[in-house]
Scaffold this motif. Structure first.
Motif, PDB file in Angstrom:
ATOM      1  N   ARG A  84      20.211  42.167  -7.006  1.00 59.67           N
ATOM      2  CA  ARG A  84      19.862  41.802  -8.376  1.00 59.67           C
ATOM      3  C   ARG A  84      19.090  40.488  -8.411  1.00 59.67           C
ATOM      4  O   ARG A  84      18.163  40.313  -9.214  1.00 59.67           O
ATOM      5  N   THR A 110      27.581  35.599 -21.123  1.00 62.48           N
ATOM      6  CA  THR A 110      27.099  36.834 -20.516  1.00 62.48           C
ATOM      7  C   THR A 110      28.055  37.327 -19.441  1.00 62.48           C
ATOM      8  O   THR A 110      28.250  38.536 -19.285  1.00 62.48           O
ATOM      9  N   ASN A 111      28.662  36.421 -18.695  1.00 61.23           N
ATOM     10  CA  ASN A 111      29.674  36.827 -17.715  1.00 61.23           C
ATOM     11  C   ASN A 111      30.857  37.494 -18.398  1.00 61.23           C
ATOM     12  O   ASN A 111      31.402  38.487 -17.895  1.00 61.23           O
ATOM     13  N   PHE A 131      29.765  40.967 -19.529  1.00 61.83           N
ATOM     14  CA  PHE A 131      29.682  41.882 -18.388  1.00 61.83           C
ATOM     15  C   PHE A 131      31.078  42.295 -17.919  1.00 61.83           C
ATOM     16  O   PHE A 131      31.319  43.463 -17.592  1.00 61.83           O
ATOM     17  N   TYR A 189      23.081  42.300 -17.549  1.00 64.18           N
ATOM     18  CA  TYR A 189      22.557  41.548 -16.411  1.00 64.18           C
ATOM     19  C   TYR A 189      21.043  41.378 -16.447  1.00 64.18           C
ATOM     20  O   TYR A 189      20.502  40.509 -15.766  1.00 64.18           O
ATOM     21  N   TYR A 240      20.981  38.229 -18.468  1.00 66.66           N
ATOM     22  CA  TYR A 240      21.522  37.192 -17.590  1.00 66.66           C
ATOM     23  C   TYR A 240      20.434  36.653 -16.664  1.00 66.66           C
ATOM     24  O   TYR A 240      20.270  35.437 -16.510  1.00 66.66           O
ATOM     25  N   SER A 241      19.674  37.561 -16.062  1.00 69.08           N
ATOM     26  CA  SER A 241      18.623  37.130 -15.145  1.00 69.08           C
ATOM     27  C   SER A 241      17.527  36.363 -15.883  1.00 69.08           C
ATOM     28  O   SER A 241      16.929  35.433 -15.321  1.00 69.08           O
ATOM     29  N   MET A 293      24.237  35.341  -9.692  1.00 65.79           N
ATOM     30  CA  MET A 293      24.405  36.789  -9.614  1.00 65.79           C
ATOM     31  C   MET A 293      25.688  37.144  -8.858  1.00 65.79           C
ATOM     32  O   MET A 293      26.335  38.157  -9.129  1.00 65.79           O
ATOM     33  N   LEU A 316      28.442  36.901 -11.334  1.00 69.25           N
ATOM     34  CA  LEU A 316      28.401  38.041 -12.244  1.00 69.25           C
ATOM     35  C   LEU A 316      29.000  39.282 -11.580  1.00 69.25           C
ATOM     36  O   LEU A 316      29.804  39.999 -12.187  1.00 69.25           O
ATOM     37  N   THR A 317      28.613  39.518 -10.325  1.00 72.24           N
ATOM     38  CA  THR A 317      29.168  40.666  -9.600  1.00 72.24           C
ATOM     39  C   THR A 317      30.663  40.510  -9.395  1.00 72.24           C
ATOM     40  O   THR A 317      31.426  41.489  -9.494  1.00 72.24           O
TER      41      THR A 317
END
Length: 473
Positions: free
Chosen positions: A108, A227-228, A231, A393, A396-397, A409, A412-413
């Protein structure tokens, strides 16, 4: 992403019977640890590989992570060899496969750094579509390998058994090797800013005279944290939905194990196809209304989907008076949540009593969820989940900007991995103790709080360059 997702999903349906075969001491509680070990491994590895990719060529963490996955799949194929403690070898193997899957953060990050703002959504949607297709085809391949049978063939020289349990992981190892070869041959470091101009970056092997410096500025940490959370929530609710599908349909519609595996498998496969269509449609829709609107709309659709699942009316589910073969979610362990997905009806020619188990007190006073309700809800969740997944995401990016995104990233994952662990645990406890009314009401509450959060931070969910006035939104 396609080959990696196939390598994961191709073995997931055979873990439970294989675990029972290699180690008689393994119970459903230990199965829970085996399943969770993948997400735990990915959660630990994602920030590590992400940090690595920020300072070194991305080929390095990708090749190392894939090598770990290949080795872990080979270990999985040999877990029957030791004289004892076989279940722990399986636990380690699945954990290492998850550790290798931490490379999703690197992938990502690479896509975010190699695309402009205009290209980002389409590229992320294509990646998600490839991943979804892999998850759909994996169980199909597993079904084909079931024709080999439990005995299969044995290569005595290297003590390798090739049967319905090991053939899928051997294919997964082969796909991992193929991935490594493709990365060595095709992958080139490429980094652009939000406008699409090539930037200097530590990952580049060569510098170009027309490169521009990475734009400076502070990342909006409030938007990053929000955003986290978003997600985490979207993966949390979909993980719990996947978990509850089989027990819910068996309790509500008195389906046997065989019927549940067949019908629910068809439903989940249809949702996978639906997700592919959504991923493709999002690329066009985002250009017209923007990512934030799709994300917010996706959560509203998900909320409606779970609201429809709330029981109502005067019809009650059939009661399973004989609690001899309780195929619903037990009260004790996470592992038993998913046992019904692996149990074969051939294990017991008498399917036993069907319906809502008498041990679940809510069965006597909670109205049944009609099949039309369930199917409508599944369609709506199948629309909302892929929309929210890609948009979260993608935004997010964009919020992070043109700077190296590996670590971010990775986090986030990791949040997504934690959601896949906690979602099944949450729904198993609430559903078993209090029933679908409380379970889905709480889910509706969680989704509503997330919608409120999105409303509060809506104006902050903008691209780095837009926030700093370098590009018009």
């Amino acid at each position: 992403m396609f080959l990696s997702s196939v390598g994961f999903s191709i073995v997931i349906m055979s873990i439970w019977p294989y675990l029972q075969k290699i180690d008689q001491t393994a119970d459903a509680s230990f199965l829970g640890w085996v399943i969770a070990s993948f997400s735990l491994g990915q959660m630990v590895a994602s920030p590590v590989f992400g940090l690595w990719s920020n300072y070194r060529p991305r080929k390095e963490p990708l090749i190392i992570s894939l090598s770990i996955s290949v080795a872990a799949n080979c270990l999985y194929a040999y877990v029957h060899v030791p004289a004892s403690h076989n279940k722990y070898y399986m636990l380690v193997a699945r954990g290492l496969v998850g550790f290798g899957a931490g490379n999703v953060a690197v992938i990502r990050s690479y896509i975010a750094g190699a695309t402009s703002l205009q290209e980002r959504t389409s590229s992320m949607a294509n990646t998600s579509a490839c991943q979804a297709l892999g998850f759909i085809l994996g169980p199909v391949f597993q079904t084909c390998f079931a024709l080999i049978g439990e005995k299969g063939v044995t290569w005595d020289t290297i003590k390798l058994q090739i049967n319905m349990y090991t053939a899928p992981v051997l294919l997964g190892a082969f796909l991992g090797v193929l991935n490594i070869i493709l990365i060595l041959i095709l992958l080139r470091e490429h980094h652009v800013d939000d406008s699409g101009r090539q930037c200097k970056n530590v990952n580049f092997e060569e510098a170009s005279t027309d490169e521009v410096q990475v734009l400076q500025g502070n990342i909006d940490q409030v938007a990053v944290v929000a955003t986290n959370i978003v997600f985490f929530v979207i993966l949390f609710i979909f993980a719990l939905f996947e978990t509850i599908v089989t027990p819910l349909t068996m309790d509500m519609y008195a389906w046997t194990r065989e019927q549940a595996v067949l019908y629910d498998g068809i439903i989940l496969a249809a949702l996978g196809v639906e997700a592919l269509i959504i991923f493709m449609g999002i690329k066009l829709l985002s250009k017209k209304i923007g990512e934030r609107a799709i994300l917010l709309g996706g959560f509203i659709v998900v909320w409606v989907g779970f609201f429809i699942l709330l029981p109502w009316g005067n019809h009650f589910p059939k009661i399973q008076w004989e609690d001899l073969h309780n195929t619903s979610i037990p009260n004790t362990t996470f592992g038993e949540i998913i046992i019904t997905l692996w149990k074969s009806p051939k294990e017991d020619h008498n399917e036993g009593p069907t319906g809502c188990p008498i041990g679940q007190a809510w069965c006597f006073y909670t109205p049944m969820i009609h099949l039309a309700q369930f199917l409508t809800s599944a369609v709506l969740i199948g629309i909302g989940y892929p929309s929210c997944n890609v948009m979260s995401y993608t935004l997010y990016s964009k919020i992070l900007g043109p700077k190296p995104q590996g670590v971010y990233m990775g986090w986030l994952t990791a949040s997504g991995s934690a959601a896949r662990i906690l979602g099944p645990v949450f729904i198993s406890q609430v559903y078993t103790s209090w029933g679908p009314r409380w379970a889905f009401s709480l889910v509706c509450g969680i989704v509503m709080l997330t919608i409120i959060l999105l409303g509060v931070v809506y104006r902050r969910l903008v691209a780095f360059s837009v926030r700093h006035g370098r590009i018009q939104e």
